[in-house]
Design a protein around this motif. Structure first.
Motif, PDB file in Angstrom:
ATOM      1  N   GLN A 184     -13.367   2.202  -0.662  1.00 54.84           N
ATOM      2  CA  GLN A 184     -13.514   2.444  -2.097  1.00 54.84           C
ATOM      3  C   GLN A 184     -14.377   3.673  -2.359  1.00 54.84           C
ATOM      4  O   GLN A 184     -14.071   4.491  -3.233  1.00 54.84           O
ATOM      5  CB  GLN A 184     -14.124   1.219  -2.773  1.00 54.84           C
ATOM      6  CG  GLN A 184     -14.189   1.308  -4.299  1.00 54.84           C
ATOM      7  CD  GLN A 184     -14.788   0.072  -4.930  1.00 54.84           C
ATOM      8  OE1 GLN A 184     -15.294  -0.818  -4.231  1.00 54.84           O
ATOM      9  NE2 GLN A 184     -14.745  -0.014  -6.249  1.00 54.84           N
ATOM     10  N   THR A 208       0.823  -1.214   0.000  1.00 47.40           N
ATOM     11  CA  THR A 208       0.000   0.000   0.000  1.00 47.40           C
ATOM     12  C   THR A 208       0.852   1.257   0.000  1.00 47.40           C
ATOM     13  O   THR A 208       0.559   2.216  -0.734  1.00 47.40           O
ATOM     14  CB  THR A 208      -0.928  -0.012   1.228  1.00 47.40           C
ATOM     15  OG1 THR A 208      -1.808  -1.130   1.150  1.00 47.40           O
ATOM     16  CG2 THR A 208      -1.748   1.268   1.298  1.00 47.40           C
ATOM     17  N   ALA A 236      -9.366  -0.971   6.154  1.00 46.47           N
ATOM     18  CA  ALA A 236      -9.646  -2.050   5.204  1.00 46.47           C
ATOM     19  C   ALA A 236      -8.420  -2.936   4.990  1.00 46.47           C
ATOM     20  O   ALA A 236      -8.538  -4.165   4.904  1.00 46.47           O
ATOM     21  CB  ALA A 236     -10.120  -1.467   3.873  1.00 46.47           C
ATOM     22  N   VAL A 237      -7.246  -2.333   4.899  1.00 42.87           N
ATOM     23  CA  VAL A 237      -6.014  -3.119   4.735  1.00 42.87           C
ATOM     24  C   VAL A 237      -5.834  -4.060   5.919  1.00 42.87           C
ATOM     25  O   VAL A 237      -5.512  -5.248   5.753  1.00 42.87           O
ATOM     26  CB  VAL A 237      -4.792  -2.190   4.590  1.00 42.87           C
ATOM     27  CG1 VAL A 237      -3.491  -2.979   4.721  1.00 42.87           C
ATOM     28  CG2 VAL A 237      -4.835  -1.466   3.247  1.00 42.87           C
ATOM     29  N   CYS A 266      -7.331   2.242  -4.253  1.00 37.10           N
ATOM     30  CA  CYS A 266      -7.509   3.263  -3.219  1.00 37.10           C
ATOM     31  C   CYS A 266      -6.168   3.849  -2.775  1.00 37.10           C
ATOM     32  O   CYS A 266      -6.049   5.070  -2.579  1.00 37.10           O
ATOM     33  CB  CYS A 266      -8.219   2.671  -2.010  1.00 37.10           C
ATOM     34  SG  CYS A 266      -9.936   2.190  -2.304  1.00 37.10           S
ATOM     35  N   SER A 278     -15.743  -2.844   5.212  1.00 35.48           N
ATOM     36  CA  SER A 278     -14.674  -1.841   5.297  1.00 35.48           C
ATOM     37  C   SER A 278     -14.017  -1.591   3.947  1.00 35.48           C
ATOM     38  O   SER A 278     -13.580  -0.473   3.662  1.00 35.48           O
ATOM     39  CB  SER A 278     -13.625  -2.254   6.327  1.00 35.48           C
ATOM     40  OG  SER A 278     -12.974  -3.448   5.982  1.00 35.48           O
ATOM     41  N   VAL A 279     -13.955  -2.610   3.081  1.00 34.45           N
ATOM     42  CA  VAL A 279     -13.357  -2.417   1.751  1.00 34.45           C
ATOM     43  C   VAL A 279     -14.211  -1.484   0.890  1.00 34.45           C
ATOM     44  O   VAL A 279     -13.700  -0.519   0.314  1.00 34.45           O
ATOM     45  CB  VAL A 279     -13.102  -3.765   1.060  1.00 34.45           C
ATOM     46  CG1 VAL A 279     -12.695  -3.545  -0.404  1.00 34.45           C
ATOM     47  CG2 VAL A 279     -12.004  -4.534   1.788  1.00 34.45           C
ATOM     48  N   ASP A 286     -10.899  -7.630  -3.461  1.00 37.69           N
ATOM     49  CA  ASP A 286     -10.582  -6.792  -2.295  1.00 37.69           C
ATOM     50  C   ASP A 286      -9.180  -6.203  -2.425  1.00 37.69           C
ATOM     51  O   ASP A 286      -8.956  -5.009  -2.163  1.00 37.69           O
ATOM     52  CB  ASP A 286     -10.680  -7.609  -1.007  1.00 37.69           C
ATOM     53  CG  ASP A 286     -12.104  -7.816  -0.534  1.00 37.69           C
ATOM     54  OD1 ASP A 286     -13.006  -7.131  -1.052  1.00 37.69           O
ATOM     55  OD2 ASP A 286     -12.316  -8.665   0.354  1.00 37.69           O
ATOM     56  N   LEU A 307      -8.080  -2.228  -2.829  1.00 38.54           N
ATOM     57  CA  LEU A 307      -7.128  -1.572  -1.939  1.00 38.54           C
ATOM     58  C   LEU A 307      -5.985  -0.942  -2.737  1.00 38.54           C
ATOM     59  O   LEU A 307      -5.510   0.143  -2.397  1.00 38.54           O
ATOM     60  CB  LEU A 307      -6.574  -2.570  -0.931  1.00 38.54           C
ATOM     61  CG  LEU A 307      -7.578  -3.168   0.059  1.00 38.54           C
ATOM     62  CD1 LEU A 307      -6.881  -4.114   1.022  1.00 38.54           C
ATOM     63  CD2 LEU A 307      -8.319  -2.087   0.819  1.00 38.54           C
ATOM     64  N   ARG A 309     -14.272  -7.035   6.654  1.00 40.25           N
ATOM     65  CA  ARG A 309     -13.697  -6.579   5.389  1.00 40.25           C
ATOM     66  C   ARG A 309     -14.774  -6.460   4.317  1.00 40.25           C
ATOM     67  O   ARG A 309     -14.615  -5.711   3.353  1.00 40.25           O
ATOM     68  CB  ARG A 309     -12.585  -7.519   4.924  1.00 40.25           C
ATOM     69  CG  ARG A 309     -13.030  -8.905   4.479  1.00 40.25           C
ATOM     70  CD  ARG A 309     -11.833  -9.788   4.161  1.00 40.25           C
ATOM     71  NE  ARG A 309     -12.195 -11.086   3.617  1.00 40.25           N
ATOM     72  CZ  ARG A 309     -12.529 -12.153   4.326  1.00 40.25           C
ATOM     73  NH1 ARG A 309     -12.558 -12.066   5.658  1.00 40.25           N
ATOM     74  NH2 ARG A 309     -12.827 -13.297   3.748  1.00 40.25           N
ATOM     75  N   VAL A 332      -8.410  -6.948   5.672  1.00 40.38           N
ATOM     76  CA  VAL A 332      -8.103  -7.925   4.629  1.00 40.38           C
ATOM     77  C   VAL A 332      -6.897  -8.769   5.019  1.00 40.38           C
ATOM     78  O   VAL A 332      -6.886  -9.987   4.836  1.00 40.38           O
ATOM     79  CB  VAL A 332      -7.866  -7.218   3.282  1.00 40.38           C
ATOM     80  CG1 VAL A 332      -7.338  -8.192   2.228  1.00 40.38           C
ATOM     81  CG2 VAL A 332      -9.163  -6.580   2.786  1.00 40.38           C
TER      82      VAL A 332
END
Length: 376
Positions: free
Chosen positions: A309, A70, A290-291, A235, A304-305, A228, A232, A301, A294
């Motif tokens: 987004q 990320t 989210a990270v 994002c 949260s994903v 997912d 991420l 998740r 996941v």
């Protein structure tokens, strides 16, 4: 929850920033930014070990999880350095975790830079990436795919393998195909950010399905997990774009003078910049939640994903609209970097679903009780 980067992730972030700075697009337009330095950039990142940070150690990676990947993607977005990194990192994640060993050994080379792979997860019209319309049919010990995938990053011979989403008997899954397989045709296409891409036409193409068990090992679960990760990646890149756009605007406004003082000292301008900052930080919080979910395979998740987004799509466009407006007339110049940030943000905001589609999916998941919806 504490989202502060640990020492390893911070070191990866700083190394990525130095490499991306060497390949930053500078004053170039969006198109030339993608055309120059793409292969050299990927090679530099591979040599530094930054393309395999998220991969398990047994596959040549650093086993640092998605958080490390990320921060690399965020640094890319910050300088809009042209290279299809989020598709490459998504494909390598899918290969490392879900592909059969022969295919994994044949195609997984993200850590050392070769071969390359990409993902074909979108289709034309209002098609939902979680319910692909491309069709998969069982054929002996394998599968055959038919359908069309839209705007595949790294489309054509530049990709060694393609991970394609398709439905078999109404059940979605993820399939691995050779990018040069018989029955497969590439048609170059244009994208908003002017990155290289091609539409993919599949006509009875041989494929291998990833995931044939039940539960977390089932085909539907594999596609959901890979989507997912793809979300991420998009994002994280978008947050980098937002930060880069804000930094560019702040620099411009501190140097541009009106009525004998810098534009940055005007209250209305400061309020716009403050709005941008708050949107960026709010988006970052949703991304890191989210990270974490996941990486830990937490049930929440599922919500949260899409929350992350939606924030990256909506707030991302709000930020680049404000920063481009704050540049005045020069913000409309396609040769000025502000325009490039706008194009990147626009492309990312619509990738894997527009904001309204994300809200619909999020609402359905909350209503079904699929996971906890409250962010913690």
């Amino acid at each position: 929850m504490d989202f502060t980067l640990d020492e390893t992730a911070q070191a990866a972030k700083e190394l990525a920033a130095r490499i991306f700075a060497d390949f930053a697009a500078g004053p170039e337009t969006a198109g030339s930014a993608h055309a120059t330095g793409d292969l050299r950039l990927r090679s530099a990142l591979a040599e530094a070990g930054l393309l395999g940070l998220h991969l398990p150690a047994e596959h040549g990676g650093a086993d640092l999880g998605l958080a490390a990947a990320t921060v690399v993607l965020e640094e890319q977005g910050r300088v809009t350095a042209g290279a299809p990194l989020w598709p490459l990192l998504t494909a390598s994640y899918a290969l490392a975790h879900f592909a059969p060993e022969p295919d994994r050994l044949a195609w997984l080379g993200a850590a050392d830079g070769a071969p390359r792979a990409t993902v074909a997860l979108e289709e034309f019209g209002p098609a939902d990436p979680w319910a692909p319309e491309a069709v998969a049919q069982a054929a002996g010990d394998g599968w055959r795919l038919s359908g069309t995938k839209a705007a595949v990053p790294l489309g054509g011979g530049d990709a060694g393998a393609v991970l394609v989403s398709a439905s078999a008997g109404g059940r979605p899954g993820l399939f691995l195909v050779d990018a040069l397989a018989p029955g497969l045709a590439w048609e170059p296409t244009s994208t908003t950010d002017l990155a290289p891409a091609a539409n993919l036409d599949l006509r009875d193409v041989p494929a291998t399905r990833l995931g044939d068990g039940d539960g977390d090992d089932g085909a539907e679960a594999v596609l959901a997990a890979v989507l997912d990760v793809a979300v991420l990646g998009v994002c994280a890149t978008q947050i980098g774009v937002m930060r880069g756009a804000l930094a560019l605007a702040a620099s411009y406004l501190s140097q541009r003078h009106q009525f004998g003082r810098p534009l940055a000292t005007f209250q209305a301008v400061q309020h716009k910049l403050a709005d941008c900052y708050m949107d960026i930080e709010a988006t970052a919080v949703t991304l890191w939640q989210a990270v974490s979910d996941v990486d830990e395979r937490a049930a929440r998740r599922a919500t949260s994903v899409p929350v992350a987004q939606w924030w990256s799509a909506q707030a991302g466009l709000d930020v680049v609209h404000r920063t481009q407006h704050l540049h005045g007339g020069i913000g409309l110049d396609i040769d000025f970097p502000a325009h490039r940030f706008y194009l990147w943000a626009r492309q990312l905001a619509g990738t894997l679903g527009a904001d309204r589609d994300v809200l619909t999916r999020l609402g359905d998941r909350i209503a079904s009780g699929e996971s906890e919806w409250v962010l913690r």
